[in-house]
Design a protein around this motif. Sequence first.
Motif, PDB file in Angstrom:
ATOM      1  N   GLY A 182       0.803  -1.223   0.000  1.00 27.92           N
ATOM      2  CA  GLY A 182       0.000   0.000   0.000  1.00 27.92           C
ATOM      3  C   GLY A 182       0.833   1.268   0.000  1.00 27.92           C
ATOM      4  N   GLY A 183       2.166   1.098  -0.080  1.00 25.54           N
ATOM      5  CA  GLY A 183       3.037   2.267  -0.194  1.00 25.54           C
ATOM      6  C   GLY A 183       3.781   2.651   1.071  1.00 25.54           C
ATOM      7  N   HIS A 184       3.614   1.903   2.163  1.00 23.10           N
ATOM      8  CA  HIS A 184       4.288   2.260   3.417  1.00 23.10           C
ATOM      9  C   HIS A 184       5.780   1.952   3.321  1.00 23.10           C
ATOM     10  N   ASP A 185       6.610   2.853   3.842  1.00 21.53           N
ATOM     11  CA  ASP A 185       8.064   2.669   3.847  1.00 21.53           C
ATOM     12  C   ASP A 185       8.472   1.990   5.154  1.00 21.53           C
ATOM     13  N   HIS A 186       8.484   0.678   5.135  1.00 20.78           N
ATOM     14  CA  HIS A 186       8.749  -0.094   6.351  1.00 20.78           C
ATOM     15  C   HIS A 186      10.180   0.087   6.845  1.00 20.78           C
ATOM     16  N   ASP A 187      11.137   0.251   5.942  1.00 22.13           N
ATOM     17  CA  ASP A 187      12.521   0.428   6.374  1.00 22.13           C
ATOM     18  C   ASP A 187      12.694   1.722   7.168  1.00 22.13           C
ATOM     19  N   ARG A 188      11.970   2.745   6.802  1.00 20.45           N
ATOM     20  CA  ARG A 188      12.078   4.033   7.498  1.00 20.45           C
ATOM     21  C   ARG A 188      11.191   4.081   8.740  1.00 20.45           C
ATOM     22  N   ASP A 189      10.001   3.480   8.624  1.00 19.51           N
ATOM     23  CA  ASP A 189       9.010   3.535   9.704  1.00 19.51           C
ATOM     24  C   ASP A 189       8.440   2.127   9.884  1.00 19.51           C
ATOM     25  N   PRO A 190       9.073   1.297  10.702  1.00 15.80           N
ATOM     26  CA  PRO A 190       8.685  -0.116  10.795  1.00 15.80           C
ATOM     27  C   PRO A 190       7.212  -0.314  11.156  1.00 15.80           C
ATOM     28  N   VAL A 191       6.620  -1.295  10.490  1.00 16.30           N
ATOM     29  CA  VAL A 191       5.230  -1.659  10.751  1.00 16.30           C
ATOM     30  C   VAL A 191       5.114  -2.200  12.170  1.00 16.30           C
ATOM     31  N   LYS A 192       4.053  -1.836  12.845  1.00 15.51           N
ATOM     32  CA  LYS A 192       3.773  -2.336  14.190  1.00 15.51           C
ATOM     33  C   LYS A 192       2.409  -3.009  14.178  1.00 15.51           C
ATOM     34  N   VAL A 193       2.335  -4.149  14.848  1.00 16.83           N
ATOM     35  CA  VAL A 193       1.101  -4.929  14.911  1.00 16.83           C
ATOM     36  C   VAL A 193       0.728  -5.117  16.375  1.00 16.83           C
TER      37      VAL A 193
END
Length: 433
Positions: free
Chosen positions: A392-403
């Motif tokens: 969906g376009g999220h930059d995980h390397d810059r802003d890690p996904v949190k669950v």
Amino acid sequence: MAERYDAVIIGAGVIGAAVALELSRRGRRTLSIDALPAAGYGSTSGSAAIIRVYYSTRHGTALAYEGYHYWLHWAEHLGLPAGAELARYRETGAVVIKTDENHNLVPVCAMMTGLGIPFEDWDAARLRRELPYYDLVRYHPPRRPDDPAFGDGSGELAGAILFPTCGYVNDPQLAARNLQQAAEARGGRFRFNAKVVEIRRDGGRVQGVTLADGTAIDAPVVVNVAGPHSSVVNRMAGVEGEMSVRTRPLRQEVAYVPAPAGVDYSARGLICADADVGCYWRSDTGNKLLIGGMEPPCDPLEWADADDWNRELTEQWTAQVYRTALRIPTLPIPQQAQGIAALYDVSDDWIPIYDRSSLAGYYMAVGTSGNQFKNAPLAGVLMAELIGACEGGHDHDRDPVKVVGRYTGFEIDLGFFSRLREINRESSFSVLG
């Protein structure tokens, strides 16, 4: 014309099947590909399938406690029709022996307290009452039977910590098949005896895979869950060079021995992790013990070729059984070695990699063997959330996904499991993670 899917998952072990289920649940048309004949046929089938909550890091511990609840609610998680044959979780509790090297588990207990995970502190007297067939002599450091100092001990163990929310799954391969069935019920497809030989890309984007028989399969998402072959697949995709933490296959043995005479070990079935002798064990059907190693310095790590390795039991079987017999002196030692040899997929710090890559659309759930079976259903959720965010376009390397865990409410920061992380020096650098 190439076949086309929304996602291709390479590997149908317990974690690969869990990824397929969660992506299918989110509406993606998935194809799981495995070189072996059935789901869970490889490293998953050789797993001791222990479900435990004690880890060397806070993130690992939080992940495990959230994952534990999936096994408590296994039937609900799968959503299969009534009457389906399901793997069963048996809660036995786990005893972890205190040693100087693990700081008598004081740091671990502090993590447990902070996370609200139950435990009981047993001194030596309590340990002796609960497990009267244990010899509480301190034997550290673990040694091999051919060491002249093997069996030399001094002093007494300080005790142990009991973690009640631990146990094991009776049939790890069936657990993988359950996940496959649940994925198929939601439209997921599986293809066995099929080997991926190429990851196709167009510039910076994955395009799909090619099989050994020449079949081309197009997909905008490819997930590497190839277990001991994960490093091979990452090299195929051209992404291994970017990784700060990598994976490689490690050969391991698990010994099967009878329980001591007069001890109905399977009735209580406590799991034991004993760094003092460098082994762990659990009960199994037929009043047997399954004994694995904890990578003490005396045991050389046997790195392997995932396509060419020794499947026979070796002197490592003897080392593990003899060291366990120091703790349980009445342990019968069979004349004929029984057990299994299997391959782990191990990262440099024994912490898994749940991540994307620099190749858009290419993801990995790797370095998971030895300590992630227990987290398999949760790993499927984490990977599906990661893939959904990144696609969906999220930059995980810059802003890690949190669950946020559905059962515990713990926030799971996937940056902890990044391929770009520094090697985690808090790790046990062993099967304990």
